[in-house]
Each structure stands twice: as C-alpha cells, then as structure tokens.
Write a protein that holds these residues in place. Structure first.
Motif, PDB file in Angstrom:
ATOM      1  N   VAL A  97      -5.629   0.339  -9.511  1.00 17.28           N
ATOM      2  CA  VAL A  97      -6.081   1.596 -10.096  1.00 17.28           C
ATOM      3  C   VAL A  97      -7.173   2.205  -9.209  1.00 17.28           C
ATOM      4  O   VAL A  97      -8.068   1.513  -8.732  1.00 17.28           O
ATOM      5  CB  VAL A  97      -6.641   1.367 -11.514  1.00 17.28           C
ATOM      6  CG1 VAL A  97      -7.281   2.635 -12.061  1.00 17.28           C
ATOM      7  CG2 VAL A  97      -5.541   0.879 -12.443  1.00 17.28           C
ATOM      8  N   GLY A  98      -7.065   3.502  -8.976  1.00 15.11           N
ATOM      9  CA  GLY A  98      -8.065   4.194  -8.168  1.00 15.11           C
ATOM     10  C   GLY A  98      -7.786   4.193  -6.682  1.00 15.11           C
ATOM     11  O   GLY A  98      -8.528   4.791  -5.912  1.00 15.11           O
ATOM     12  N   SER A 122       1.008   7.219 -14.183  1.00 16.02           N
ATOM     13  CA  SER A 122       0.945   6.206 -15.243  1.00 16.02           C
ATOM     14  C   SER A 122       0.136   4.986 -14.815  1.00 16.02           C
ATOM     15  O   SER A 122      -0.425   4.290 -15.668  1.00 16.02           O
ATOM     16  CB  SER A 122       2.357   5.773 -15.645  1.00 16.02           C
ATOM     17  OG  SER A 122       2.982   5.016 -14.625  1.00 16.02           O
ATOM     18  N   ARG A 123       0.061   4.727 -13.506  1.00 13.10           N
ATOM     19  CA  ARG A 123      -0.652   3.554 -13.006  1.00 13.10           C
ATOM     20  C   ARG A 123      -2.081   3.866 -12.568  1.00 13.10           C
ATOM     21  O   ARG A 123      -2.815   2.969 -12.162  1.00 13.10           O
ATOM     22  CB  ARG A 123       0.107   2.961 -11.807  1.00 13.10           C
ATOM     23  CG  ARG A 123       1.530   2.540 -12.099  1.00 13.10           C
ATOM     24  CD  ARG A 123       1.607   1.370 -13.051  1.00 13.10           C
ATOM     25  NE  ARG A 123       0.970   0.181 -12.470  1.00 13.10           N
ATOM     26  CZ  ARG A 123       0.775  -0.953 -13.120  1.00 13.10           C
ATOM     27  NH1 ARG A 123       1.142  -1.050 -14.377  1.00 13.10           N
ATOM     28  NH2 ARG A 123       0.204  -1.980 -12.525  1.00 13.10           N
ATOM     29  N   GLY A 124      -2.484   5.135 -12.647  1.00 16.20           N
ATOM     30  CA  GLY A 124      -3.830   5.513 -12.204  1.00 16.20           C
ATOM     31  C   GLY A 124      -3.992   5.429 -10.706  1.00 16.20           C
ATOM     32  O   GLY A 124      -5.064   5.103 -10.187  1.00 16.20           O
ATOM     33  N   VAL A 125      -2.904   5.747  -9.987  1.00 12.38           N
ATOM     34  CA  VAL A 125      -2.873   5.664  -8.524  1.00 12.38           C
ATOM     35  C   VAL A 125      -2.677   7.065  -7.954  1.00 12.38           C
ATOM     36  O   VAL A 125      -1.929   7.874  -8.511  1.00 12.38           O
ATOM     37  CB  VAL A 125      -1.727   4.734  -8.062  1.00 12.38           C
ATOM     38  CG1 VAL A 125      -1.533   4.780  -6.552  1.00 12.38           C
ATOM     39  CG2 VAL A 125      -1.987   3.305  -8.531  1.00 12.38           C
TER      40      VAL A 125
END
Length: 199
Positions: A97-98, A122-125
C-alpha cells in the motif's frame, strides 16, 4: 601511411536503450525527475503520453529509479505480449500500500488499463504508465520528439568520428517525423555505410 581507426557505431542499442541515457526534454535539457516524482506522489499516479519513439520508456525508467530511492516503487513491468499481463496484474496485487507500480506499454492491451486501475485503486497502489493516449490517471506527462532533443542525445553517445553531421540529424528526423527511436536507427545505418566506405 597512418590510418585512423574508425570508432564503433555509437548508435547501437546498448548505448540508446531506455535507462542508459538520462531523460531529456524537448530542448535537450535534463528532465527534472525529482520534481516529476514529487508530482506523482502528490497526485497518486501518472501517465507518460506520447507517440512512438519519444522517450516514454526512458522517462519511466528514470522515474522508477527515483521512486525506488524513495522506497515507493512497487514494481516495474514491460508489456510486450499477452504473457506479460498476468505478471503485471500480480505485481499490482502484491505491491505494498502506498507504492507505485510502473507499466511500460499500457495501451498495448486496451482492456488492461481498466483492470489495472481498478485493481490498483482497491489495493491502495498508484500507477505510473506509458501510453500513446489518455490512460485515465490523475497526472499527465507528455513527450515529444524534436531536433534539439535528437541532437542532445547524439552528443551524449560515444564519438562518431565525424561520420554524422547536423544535416544527417535533421534529415533522419524528417524521414521519421516525431520518432527519435527510428531516427537513431536511421543514423545507425548511415554510420555503418560511411564506416564501410572509409575502410
């Protein structure tokens, strides 16, 4: 009689492939990679958009290195065939994430853009991609081929021994409008021909 050695062809791929030369702007000046990285971090993703052979992959390679130094690179994938798509999607799914996943050649598979954006969200990527047209990402970096850019690239290559001149650069780019990569291949052929004639 003294014979001067003819240098090796400076236009070979190992001197011109993405990641070897630094990214340059349309005036032939170094791109502010750190500044672009900061913008990508601020916006959460970016698309590098432009025609074939305008330096998109070169810029993506530099941005990936910059993101890696900031510990924000989730992976980099080159999309050349359908076999590369599952690896890219797995890379997005596994990225922390990030972080940001870099995809070179997103528009090779039109449906991948939708899947990649949805999965990344959805994955915070974040995504940083190369594309010939709009990729639906929040920040856009555009690349363009110009004669000053081509001249600056040639100046950074190994010495061509005077076998290539400014007229050659202009003619090569005129033969391949807007495509630095093809212009460099054209210059490769010119160098080879003149080198053979000089022996």
């Amino acid at each position: 009689m003294i014979q001067h050695a003819i240098p090796r062809n400076p236009f070979i791929t190992r001197h011109t492939r993405p990641g070897v030369l630094p990214p340059l702007d349309t005036d032939g000046q170094p791109v502010d990679v750190a500044g672009l990285t900061a913008m990508i971090l601020r916006h959460g993703g970016a698309s590098i958009e432009g025609p074939h052979g305008t330096g998109k992959s070169t810029l993506l390679a530099a941005l990936a290195q910059s993101l890696a130094r900031a510990d924000r690179l989730g992976g980099i994938f080159r999309l050349q065939s359908g076999h590369d798509v599952p690896s890219a999607l797995r890379g997005i799914h596994r990225a922390a994430v990030g972080t940001f996943v870099c995809l070179d050649g997103l528009d090779v598979f039109w449906s991948l853009g939708i899947l990649a954006r949805s999965l990344a969200w959805s994955r915070g990527v974040g995504l940083v991609v190369t594309s010939h047209g709009p990729a639906g990402l929040p920040y856009v970096i555009r690349t363009t081929a110009t004669l000053p850019l081509l001249a600056a690239i040639v100046k950074r290559l190994p010495d061509h021994g005077g076998l290539i001149d400014a007229d050659d650069l202009a003619d090569a780019l005129a033969r391949h409008p807007g495509n630095i990569r093809e212009a460099l291949l054209d210059l490769y052929d010119r160098f080879e021909h003149r080198a053979r004639m000089s022996r």
